[in-house]
Structures are given as C-alpha cells and as structure tokens.
Write a protein that holds these residues in place. Structure first.
Motif, PDB file in Angstrom:
ATOM      1  N   LEU A 159     -48.157  52.152 -40.821  1.00 23.22           N
ATOM      2  CA  LEU A 159     -49.083  51.050 -40.502  1.00 23.22           C
ATOM      3  C   LEU A 159     -49.717  50.369 -41.572  1.00 23.22           C
ATOM      4  O   LEU A 159     -50.028  49.195 -41.279  1.00 23.22           O
ATOM      5  CB  LEU A 159     -49.919  52.106 -39.548  1.00 23.22           C
ATOM      6  CG  LEU A 159     -51.313  51.259 -38.981  1.00 23.22           C
ATOM      7  CD1 LEU A 159     -50.865  50.380 -38.202  1.00 23.22           C
ATOM      8  CD2 LEU A 159     -52.390  52.114 -38.552  1.00 23.22           C
ATOM      9  N   GLU A 160     -49.880  50.971 -42.574  1.00 20.76           N
ATOM     10  CA  GLU A 160     -50.564  50.398 -43.626  1.00 20.76           C
ATOM     11  C   GLU A 160     -49.525  48.954 -44.407  1.00 20.76           C
ATOM     12  O   GLU A 160     -50.063  47.904 -44.585  1.00 20.76           O
ATOM     13  CB  GLU A 160     -50.778  51.251 -45.022  1.00 20.76           C
ATOM     14  CG  GLU A 160     -51.654  52.401 -44.822  1.00 20.76           C
ATOM     15  CD  GLU A 160     -51.068  53.439 -43.902  1.00 20.76           C
ATOM     16  OE1 GLU A 160     -49.857  53.570 -43.522  1.00 20.76           O
ATOM     17  OE2 GLU A 160     -51.974  54.119 -43.114  1.00 20.76           O
ATOM     18  N   SER A 161     -48.137  49.275 -44.237  1.00 18.39           N
ATOM     19  CA  SER A 161     -47.512  48.126 -44.656  1.00 18.39           C
ATOM     20  C   SER A 161     -47.496  47.212 -43.559  1.00 18.39           C
ATOM     21  O   SER A 161     -47.297  45.827 -44.032  1.00 18.39           O
ATOM     22  CB  SER A 161     -45.950  48.738 -44.840  1.00 18.39           C
ATOM     23  OG  SER A 161     -45.220  49.237 -43.641  1.00 18.39           O
ATOM     24  N   LEU A 162     -47.538  47.444 -42.125  1.00 15.82           N
ATOM     25  CA  LEU A 162     -47.492  46.552 -41.344  1.00 15.82           C
ATOM     26  C   LEU A 162     -48.761  45.764 -41.401  1.00 15.82           C
ATOM     27  O   LEU A 162     -48.939  44.261 -41.333  1.00 15.82           O
ATOM     28  CB  LEU A 162     -47.531  47.016 -39.818  1.00 15.82           C
ATOM     29  CG  LEU A 162     -46.245  47.611 -39.603  1.00 15.82           C
ATOM     30  CD1 LEU A 162     -46.355  48.263 -38.235  1.00 15.82           C
ATOM     31  CD2 LEU A 162     -45.341  46.488 -39.261  1.00 15.82           C
ATOM     32  N   GLU A 163     -50.077  46.339 -41.870  1.00 14.84           N
ATOM     33  CA  GLU A 163     -51.302  45.600 -41.785  1.00 14.84           C
ATOM     34  C   GLU A 163     -51.229  44.735 -42.982  1.00 14.84           C
ATOM     35  O   GLU A 163     -51.822  43.406 -42.995  1.00 14.84           O
ATOM     36  CB  GLU A 163     -52.326  46.596 -42.113  1.00 14.84           C
ATOM     37  CG  GLU A 163     -52.881  47.485 -40.951  1.00 14.84           C
ATOM     38  CD  GLU A 163     -53.697  48.523 -41.157  1.00 14.84           C
ATOM     39  OE1 GLU A 163     -53.881  48.802 -42.487  1.00 14.84           O
ATOM     40  OE2 GLU A 163     -54.367  49.105 -40.129  1.00 14.84           O
ATOM     41  N   GLN A 164     -50.426  45.061 -44.073  1.00 17.56           N
ATOM     42  CA  GLN A 164     -50.513  44.265 -45.430  1.00 17.56           C
ATOM     43  C   GLN A 164     -49.419  42.953 -45.143  1.00 17.56           C
ATOM     44  O   GLN A 164     -49.821  41.812 -45.339  1.00 17.56           O
ATOM     45  CB  GLN A 164     -50.120  44.937 -46.429  1.00 17.56           C
ATOM     46  CG  GLN A 164     -50.181  44.393 -47.770  1.00 17.56           C
ATOM     47  CD  GLN A 164     -49.464  45.020 -48.964  1.00 17.56           C
ATOM     48  OE1 GLN A 164     -49.123  46.200 -48.821  1.00 17.56           O
ATOM     49  NE2 GLN A 164     -49.424  44.495 -50.210  1.00 17.56           N
ATOM     50  N   ALA A 165     -48.386  43.202 -44.423  1.00 17.85           N
ATOM     51  CA  ALA A 165     -47.394  42.181 -44.231  1.00 17.85           C
ATOM     52  C   ALA A 165     -47.902  41.121 -43.097  1.00 17.85           C
ATOM     53  O   ALA A 165     -47.405  40.105 -43.227  1.00 17.85           O
ATOM     54  CB  ALA A 165     -45.964  42.572 -43.945  1.00 17.85           C
ATOM     55  N   GLY A 166     -48.595  41.772 -42.175  1.00 18.15           N
ATOM     56  CA  GLY A 166     -49.266  40.907 -41.072  1.00 18.15           C
ATOM     57  C   GLY A 166     -50.406  39.865 -41.285  1.00 18.15           C
ATOM     58  O   GLY A 166     -50.899  39.440 -40.432  1.00 18.15           O
ATOM     59  N   ASN A 167     -51.039  40.264 -42.518  1.00 17.43           N
ATOM     60  CA  ASN A 167     -52.291  39.546 -42.887  1.00 17.43           C
ATOM     61  C   ASN A 167     -51.774  38.240 -43.294  1.00 17.43           C
ATOM     62  O   ASN A 167     -51.261  37.767 -44.114  1.00 17.43           O
ATOM     63  CB  ASN A 167     -52.848  40.257 -44.248  1.00 17.43           C
ATOM     64  CG  ASN A 167     -54.252  39.556 -44.442  1.00 17.43           C
ATOM     65  OD1 ASN A 167     -54.415  38.509 -43.960  1.00 17.43           O
ATOM     66  ND2 ASN A 167     -55.076  40.361 -45.068  1.00 17.43           N
ATOM     67  N   ILE A 168     -52.130  37.287 -42.296  1.00 18.26           N
ATOM     68  CA  ILE A 168     -51.420  35.814 -42.444  1.00 18.26           C
ATOM     69  C   ILE A 168     -52.682  34.809 -43.118  1.00 18.26           C
ATOM     70  O   ILE A 168     -52.124  33.792 -43.152  1.00 18.26           O
ATOM     71  CB  ILE A 168     -51.246  35.299 -41.070  1.00 18.26           C
ATOM     72  CG1 ILE A 168     -52.473  35.224 -40.437  1.00 18.26           C
ATOM     73  CG2 ILE A 168     -50.128  36.198 -40.388  1.00 18.26           C
ATOM     74  CD1 ILE A 168     -52.320  34.235 -38.999  1.00 18.26           C
ATOM     75  N   THR A 169     -53.763  35.492 -43.307  1.00 17.35           N
ATOM     76  CA  THR A 169     -55.066  34.695 -43.935  1.00 17.35           C
ATOM     77  C   THR A 169     -54.444  33.716 -45.165  1.00 17.35           C
ATOM     78  O   THR A 169     -54.768  32.437 -44.852  1.00 17.35           O
ATOM     79  CB  THR A 169     -56.092  35.608 -44.114  1.00 17.35           C
ATOM     80  OG1 THR A 169     -56.411  36.505 -43.106  1.00 17.35           O
ATOM     81  CG2 THR A 169     -57.379  34.827 -44.277  1.00 17.35           C
TER      82      THR A 169
END
Length: 340
Positions: free
Chosen positions: A297-307
């Motif tokens: 979940l942590e890697s998905l949150e990081q990779a999915g941060n499109i900001t």
C-alpha cells in the motif's frame, strides 16, 4: 438513571439537529437565526427541567414531541432546486444523449473541459463527446486531499484504449460565491451534481490551481463491470436531472455515492468507516484485493501521487487539445505499477 440518561441523549441529539436546521435553513438575517436557535435551546432545556419538576410530565413530553414534529414538517418542505445561480464549474449536468449498439457507443453532452489559470480565471468549455465502451480498458480511483490525511475527494476515471480518459465526480453544486462547509452539508445546504470531465481539467485544477495532493489507484475490474459502472454513472446523471437531490456530508457524498453505484452493479462491498474518512479508502480497496497485488500500500501511495507530475507537465508543442489531454493522462501515470 437509565431513563434520565436516555432523555438527555435524545434531547441533545434533537437540540443539535434542530439548531443546525434552524441556523442553516432559517431566515437569512443572522440575528433572527440566532434568536430562533436561542428559543429552541431554551425550550429544550426548559422542557427537560420541567419534566423532573412538574406533576404532569406526560403533557410536557407531548408538547416537546409536537414541537419536534412541527420542525420536522417544516424541514420536509425544503426541496432541492435545479434553477439557482450556479458556479460556472458545476453549471451544467452531464447528459446521456444516445447509446448505440449493445451498450457500445455512448454520447455525452456537457463534458467539462475547462482551462484553468486560477479559480476565478478560466476558459469554460462544455463539450459533446463519444465513448466506445468496447475500448474501455481501465478504471482508476483518484483521491484529492484538501484537508489532512483523513479527508479526500473521491473521483473515478475511465480510461480507453485510444488514450481518452473521462472522470466522473460527485460534487456539491455550489452557487456563485458559495464555499463548502462540511457542517452545512448535513443540513440541505447544497444540491448534488455529477460532473463528467477531462482529466486535464478536473485533476489538473486540483493539483495546479487549488494546491491539493492527488493520488491515483488503478482498480482491478473485469471489463464488463467497468462498462456497467460507467453506465451506472450515466444513469445517475439522468436521475439528478429528473429529480434534484441534496448532498449530505454523511450519507450522500462523493464516496458513499460511488459505493452505492458499485453495489448497484453487484460489487460485494460492505459499508466501512473509511466511506466517511475517505482519505483512508486505499487501505479499504487494498483489503479487497482490487489494487496491484504485488505492491505494498505504501508503494502504491507513493507511485500514485501524481501531484508533481501534473505540475511539471507542459503541453507538447503543436499538439491539438485532444492529443494534449491524452499526453497529460499518460504523463501523470508514469511509474504506476501494472495490475499484473
């Protein structure tokens, strides 16, 4: 003692609800609203005191009950409207113009494709677009964080093999100059609108203009379920046109409506506290195994941060508007892990 505690809890709940209803839906002048809330407060407190000091408590409780019923009858007369002075970005309903073939080609009117320079400075564009559901290949949940880690706005993006992406977003239908107040959202302050928009518009305005942090999560769904969810949104749009509906911070918000639509197509999704604290929705989805299984979940949150990717993106020189939108959608997904 138990009876007293129950009366106190019921009285507190009625006082809170009645005070909110009178404040947010009462007369426009604040002095009158304060007076009404004061009268309601005095009546509630006085009734509780009189209940324990009077020899005829049943009569007092009957008066208390009747006053609540009168307030409830007034409350039921407050109906949602479709004809207010709406803010520009929620001024139009998305409309399903036509569906051709066995659920294949869908034409939508009023797809939002604004170009934002600031919240007050933008080019307003509402477009007609067509989407071939046989080319639908991915669904992403977008979470836009605007008030801490627990509170996020939920959007759902549908991606097609030709590079197009359409985002559906349940939003409050603000009037011009109106600002969102979560507390007011409990008391029929805002109507609801379903916005269908280009990603470059609805995600870009949140990252680049409003300073929000946006995360994307690809959801593992069979194509048939994707198509059904797309059309569930389209039907929801038709229902809101036929019958306006109030937004509710607790029961009818940007996340609970998505949950209801997913349930309507057969998804077995139980209600969860993360429907309210939508910032934690990724852990809910991860628990059901619908996010990339090989990633934490942590890697998905990081990779999915499109900001930052959205802020850094610039339109390719000489590209058309549609090609630029496709390029934006590709750019913000760089680094996101595949589902398999």
């Amino acid at each position: 003692m138990a009876v007293l505690l129950m009366l106190l809890l019921c009285g507190l709940a009625l006082w809170v609800w009645g005070s909110g209803a009178l404040w947010f839906q009462g007369p426009a002048h604040p002095t009158i609203r304060w007076a009404l809330v004061g009268i309601w407060t005095a009546w509630m407190i006085g009734s509780l005191i009189a209940y324990w000091t009077s020899r005829r408590p049943a009569m007092l409780m009957a008066c208390w009950f009747l006053s609540f019923v009168a307030l409830l009858v007034w409350w039921q007369q407050i109906k949602p409207s479709d004809t207010r002075n709406w803010a520009a970005d929620v001024g139009e309903h998305v409309e399903v113009q036509a569906v051709k073939g066995p659920g294949q080609l869908v034409k939508l009117n009023n797809v939002r494709n604004f170009r934002w320079r600031s919240d007050e400075d933008f080019d307003a564009r509402w477009e007609q677009r067509s989407y071939d559901l046989s080319r639908l290949e991915r669904v992403d949940v977008a979470l836009s964080y605007w008030m801490g880690p627990a509170i996020a706005h939920t959007l759902v993006s549908f991606g097609f093999s030709d590079g197009q992406h359409l985002v559906y977003s349940i939003e409050i239908r603000k009037e011009r100059g109106e600002q969102f107040d979560a507390l007011a959202g409990f008391f029929k302050q805002y109507e609801m609108v379903l916005v269908a928009a280009d990603e470059r518009d609805i995600l870009g305005v949140r990252t680049n203009v409003r300073g929000e942090t946006v995360h994307l999560y690809q959801v593992n769904m069979p194509q048939q379920a994707m198509r059904e969810l797309f059309m569930a949104y389209a039907h929801q749009a038709d229902e809101l046109i036929e019958q306006p509906r109030f937004y509710n911070t607790l029961t009818a918000n940007c996340t609970t409506i998505v949950w209801q639509l997913a349930r309507s197509i057969g998804a077995q999704l139980p209600m969860d506290w993360r429907m309210m604290a939508s910032g934690y929705l990724p852990s809910y989805l991860k628990g059901f195994g619908v996010l990339a299984p090989q990633a934490t979940l942590e890697s998905l949150e990081q990779a999915g941060n499109i900001t930052e990717r959205a802020k850094a993106w610039v339109p390719p020189a000489g590209s058309s508007d549609s090609k630029a939108s496709v390029d934006f959608s590709k750019a913000i997904r760089l680094g996101m892990p595949p589902l398999n």
